[in-house]
Design a protein around this motif. Sequence first.
Motif, short mmCIF file in Angstrom:
data_model
loop_
_atom_site.label_atom_id
_atom_site.label_comp_id
_atom_site.label_asym_id
_atom_site.label_seq_id
_atom_site.Cartn_x
_atom_site.Cartn_y
_atom_site.Cartn_z
N GLY A 55 0.79 -1.23 0.00
CA GLY A 55 0.00 0.00 0.00
C GLY A 55 0.82 1.27 0.00
N ASP A 56 2.14 1.17 0.23
CA ASP A 56 2.99 2.36 0.21
C ASP A 56 2.99 2.98 -1.19
N ILE A 57 2.90 4.31 -1.25
CA ILE A 57 2.93 5.03 -2.52
C ILE A 57 4.39 5.29 -2.90
N LEU A 58 4.76 4.88 -4.10
CA LEU A 58 6.15 4.97 -4.55
C LEU A 58 6.41 6.30 -5.26
N GLY A 59 7.69 6.51 -5.58
CA GLY A 59 8.10 7.64 -6.42
C GLY A 59 8.77 8.75 -5.66
N HIS A 60 9.96 9.15 -6.13
CA HIS A 60 10.67 10.25 -5.48
C HIS A 60 11.21 11.28 -6.48
N GLU A 61 10.88 11.12 -7.75
CA GLU A 61 11.26 12.12 -8.75
C GLU A 61 9.97 12.74 -9.28
N PHE A 62 9.67 13.96 -8.86
CA PHE A 62 8.40 14.54 -9.28
C PHE A 62 8.44 16.06 -9.21
N MET A 63 7.53 16.67 -9.93
CA MET A 63 7.34 18.11 -9.89
C MET A 63 5.86 18.40 -10.14
N GLY A 64 5.47 19.64 -9.90
CA GLY A 64 4.08 19.97 -10.12
C GLY A 64 3.76 21.40 -9.75
N ARG A 65 2.46 21.63 -9.50
CA ARG A 65 1.99 22.98 -9.21
C ARG A 65 1.40 23.01 -7.80
N VAL A 66 1.71 24.07 -7.07
CA VAL A 66 1.24 24.22 -5.70
C VAL A 66 -0.25 24.50 -5.70
N VAL A 67 -1.01 23.70 -4.92
CA VAL A 67 -2.46 23.90 -4.84
C VAL A 67 -2.92 24.27 -3.44
N GLU A 68 -2.09 24.04 -2.44
CA GLU A 68 -2.47 24.39 -1.07
C GLU A 68 -1.20 24.55 -0.24
N THR A 69 -1.21 25.48 0.70
CA THR A 69 -0.04 25.70 1.55
C THR A 69 -0.46 25.86 3.00
N GLY A 70 0.43 25.44 3.90
CA GLY A 70 0.26 25.73 5.30
C GLY A 70 0.75 27.13 5.62
N PRO A 71 0.44 27.64 6.80
CA PRO A 71 0.82 29.03 7.13
C PRO A 71 2.32 29.26 7.21
N GLY A 72 3.11 28.20 7.38
CA GLY A 72 4.56 28.36 7.46
C GLY A 72 5.29 28.13 6.15
N SER A 73 4.56 27.82 5.09
CA SER A 73 5.19 27.59 3.80
C SER A 73 5.51 28.92 3.12
#
Length: 390
Positions: A55-73
């Motif tokens: 059930g572990d989700i694989l993959g460590h090479e990725f990029m994308g677009r920010v859709v949500e941030t926490g207050p400290g980001s």
Amino acid sequence: MRALTWQGKHDVRVETVPDPRIVNPRDAIIQVTATAICGSDLHLYDAVIPGVQPGDILGHEFMGRVVETGPGSTLKKGQRVVVPFTISCGACFFCAQGQFSACDNSNPVETQEASELLYGHAMSGLFGYSHLTGGYPGGQAEYVRVPFSDVGPIVIPDGIPDEQVLFLSDILPTGWMAAENAQIHPGDSVAVWGCGPVGLFAIQSALLMGAGQVIGIDHHPNRLRLARDLGARTIDYRHSHVLEALMEMTGGIGPDAVIDAVGMESHGFSPDNLLDAAKQKIGIGADRAHVLRMALMAVRKGGRVSVPGVYGGFADKFPLGALMQKGLQIRTGQTHVQKYTSELLQRIMEGQIDTTFLISHRLSLEEAAEGYRNFHENQNEWTKVVLTPG
């Protein structure tokens, strides 16, 4: 969301899983626009890395677009980012020295004990790479939670295609750090075992750093051709005695520096490798370290040994005498990605580095299992697989 999950040896499946959510103030949620299958993922696929759970989700090479941030980001919604595979807090003793892959704060307390037992210290957190490194869900998915998002991701200007910068997440900085660890001087001879993605980027980096000749060692004709296209000389180990060939190509001295870009699953029918393969199959934590042994024997006296190839267990028949008697230096480790991304992005934008030559296949995320199977079984033709979610 849809994500690629590990279910067992040679069994990966795209499934519907819960969407990630903000957990800590410095988190961000990234909508993945491109992700890739890494040679290191094949160690998980082959079930030779401990700590992977169904059930572990694989993959460590990725990029994308920010859709949500926490207050400290520090990220903003809508920004395009490449995310390093190493998860780093930016403030601990190691991060302060630029040793981001040794971060002391990114591997949760509840998952630290296993790596402390294996390696003497807790490892840092990594995306999609077992519970030894935090059990973080990886990037072969539609969305990813990115911890410490004020430290890791690098913002990509609009107008630069994903494929030109995707490999900033791992294999380009890994190849660069491998060459840097080899301490290359102008005119040096450098031998690189493994002309897969990391080996090819190590070749490209070594030449940029001023190596006089770089020698790529492999047995896949297409990968050897890619190495020659970069400017390397090559050795097909099926048809040549590697140590003799390297001595001849270096005037009887041996390479000034060697790079093991293969790691724990080396190929070949040498007696030591066959014995290691048998031990690895029965699961006693043995690494197939044939390439590292050969590299230590090949490098010149007083030379440098760089090991970006992943090792996770134990190795015997280790030529410790050669290491000591020849006065060798060894440098290795997971890549300090955040240390290199800005410089390498600039080199890409200036046209000094090309990354797209590696890509052989482009698939949808839904076809990821096919991508793994072929990347594992047809490495000559399948040099690099890029997956697109959605």
